[in-house]
Design a protein around this motif. Sequence first.
Motif, short mmCIF file in Angstrom:
data_model
loop_
_atom_site.label_atom_id
_atom_site.label_comp_id
_atom_site.label_asym_id
_atom_site.label_seq_id
_atom_site.Cartn_x
_atom_site.Cartn_y
_atom_site.Cartn_z
N LYS A 1 134.82 38.38 1.22
CA LYS A 1 133.97 37.33 0.68
C LYS A 1 132.62 37.30 1.38
CE LYS A 1 134.79 34.38 -1.71
NZ LYS A 1 134.44 34.30 -3.17
N ILE B 1 129.95 35.35 3.52
CA ILE B 1 130.08 34.30 4.51
C ILE B 1 129.59 32.96 3.96
CG2 ILE B 1 127.83 34.79 5.55
CD1 ILE B 1 131.04 33.62 7.39
N THR C 1 138.51 34.83 9.99
CA THR C 1 138.01 36.17 9.73
C THR C 1 138.77 37.21 10.55
OG1 THR C 1 136.32 35.95 11.45
CG2 THR C 1 135.70 35.31 9.21
N GLN D 1 131.94 29.78 4.69
CA GLN D 1 131.58 29.36 6.03
C GLN D 1 132.15 27.98 6.39
OE1 GLN D 1 127.32 29.43 6.35
NE2 GLN D 1 126.97 27.97 4.70
N ARG E 1 129.26 40.10 4.41
CA ARG E 1 130.61 39.96 3.90
C ARG E 1 131.61 39.96 5.05
NH1 ARG E 1 128.39 43.02 -0.60
NH2 ARG E 1 128.40 41.65 -2.40
N VAL E 2 132.63 39.17 4.87
CA VAL E 2 133.68 39.06 5.88
C VAL E 2 135.04 39.19 5.20
CG1 VAL E 2 132.32 37.60 7.43
CG2 VAL E 2 133.76 36.53 5.67
N LEU E 3 135.99 39.69 5.96
CA LEU E 3 137.39 39.65 5.52
C LEU E 3 138.01 38.40 6.10
CD1 LEU E 3 138.51 43.36 5.98
CD2 LEU E 3 138.42 42.12 3.83
N CYS E 4 138.73 37.66 5.26
CA CYS E 4 139.29 36.41 5.73
C CYS E 4 140.63 36.13 5.08
CB CYS E 4 138.33 35.25 5.47
SG CYS E 4 137.82 35.09 3.75
N ARG F 1 138.70 33.07 -3.50
CA ARG F 1 138.67 32.15 -2.35
C ARG F 1 139.87 31.22 -2.36
NH1 ARG F 1 136.29 27.03 -2.59
NH2 ARG F 1 136.17 25.98 -0.56
N ASN G 1 136.44 41.82 12.63
CA ASN G 1 135.06 41.37 12.81
C ASN G 1 134.14 42.43 13.39
OD1 ASN G 1 135.48 38.71 11.83
ND2 ASN G 1 136.50 38.18 13.74
N ILE H 1 135.82 28.47 7.18
CA ILE H 1 135.98 29.06 8.51
C ILE H 1 135.73 28.01 9.59
CG2 ILE H 1 135.02 30.77 10.11
CD1 ILE H 1 134.46 32.50 7.59
#
Length: 306
Positions: free
Chosen positions: A240, A242, A256, A246, A163-166, A228, A259, A249
């Motif tokens: 979300k 990745i 992101t 992706q 999971r990433v914050l974006c 999203r 990280n 991004i």
Amino acid sequence: MDKFSDMTLFASIIKNQGLAAAGRELGLSPAAVTIRLQALEERYRVKLLNRSTRHISLTDSGTMYYQACLEIIDSVKETENLLQTGTTEVRGVLKISAPRDIGKQYISPILSEFSELYPDVIPYLYLNDNLSNLAESGLDVVIRYGELADSNLISRKLASSRRVLCASPQYLAKKGTPITPQDLAEHNCLAMVRSNEELKTWHFQDEEFQNVITVVPKRFSDDGEVIRRWALDGAGIALKSILDVQEDIKQQRLITVLNGYMKNFNALTSSAGADLNVIYLSRQYQPKRLRLFLDFLIKRFTEILR
């Protein structure tokens, strides 16, 4: 009544989520269905269903029996087809549930390819982020991040994920980039709702410390695709997978942040908990269409994400 008829009746009760509906499908009165179900439970001296006036649910014994019913019914259908046509044609219904983002980006195109190979298999694709009781839902396959806590299920990994914050470049230019998880208090967060639970307690782990942050979201949705889209529109920061973002991004539609931290919805789930899995009933026998689809699905994910 013979045992195969009882199995057909029981499978119909679960599929239709009710005794009366099963009776209508099979041309039986509600009273007749009730009597046969009681006789079935008396024969095996176990309770197969928990019943109320509005709802039924499988007991542990009922789940075991239901799985056996599906195996035997499918086996009989395949045998009949072999006797009638001389071939084991691949046909029948295939019911699949997937998160909306993954369903649209990956599963729908894969299903289109599979349908070209096996045109007599009729797929149903349900797009939602809810966790289902697989045995009672009538679904053949559930695709989810993480695993369902049920020992009766088999889970196979489709893709590693995290999971990433974006957020969008426009949002970050306006509101600034958070440096630590505590900075999220000053930002517009976008949060999921799952099974009526607001997923607003986010867990972070750096090299030394764990941080638990309860964000105050500006928007909620039970649909990951909506989250999203809001992030792309500059509404805030989203947590979300990745796999969902992706391409965004890569095209720099999303950036992101934070990280250096592992991120998840709860403390019990490690980074592996974000992996995408295909989940299905644990059965020694599976219909040929399901076996072929599972192999095709895993093969295609390997090729796509290579």
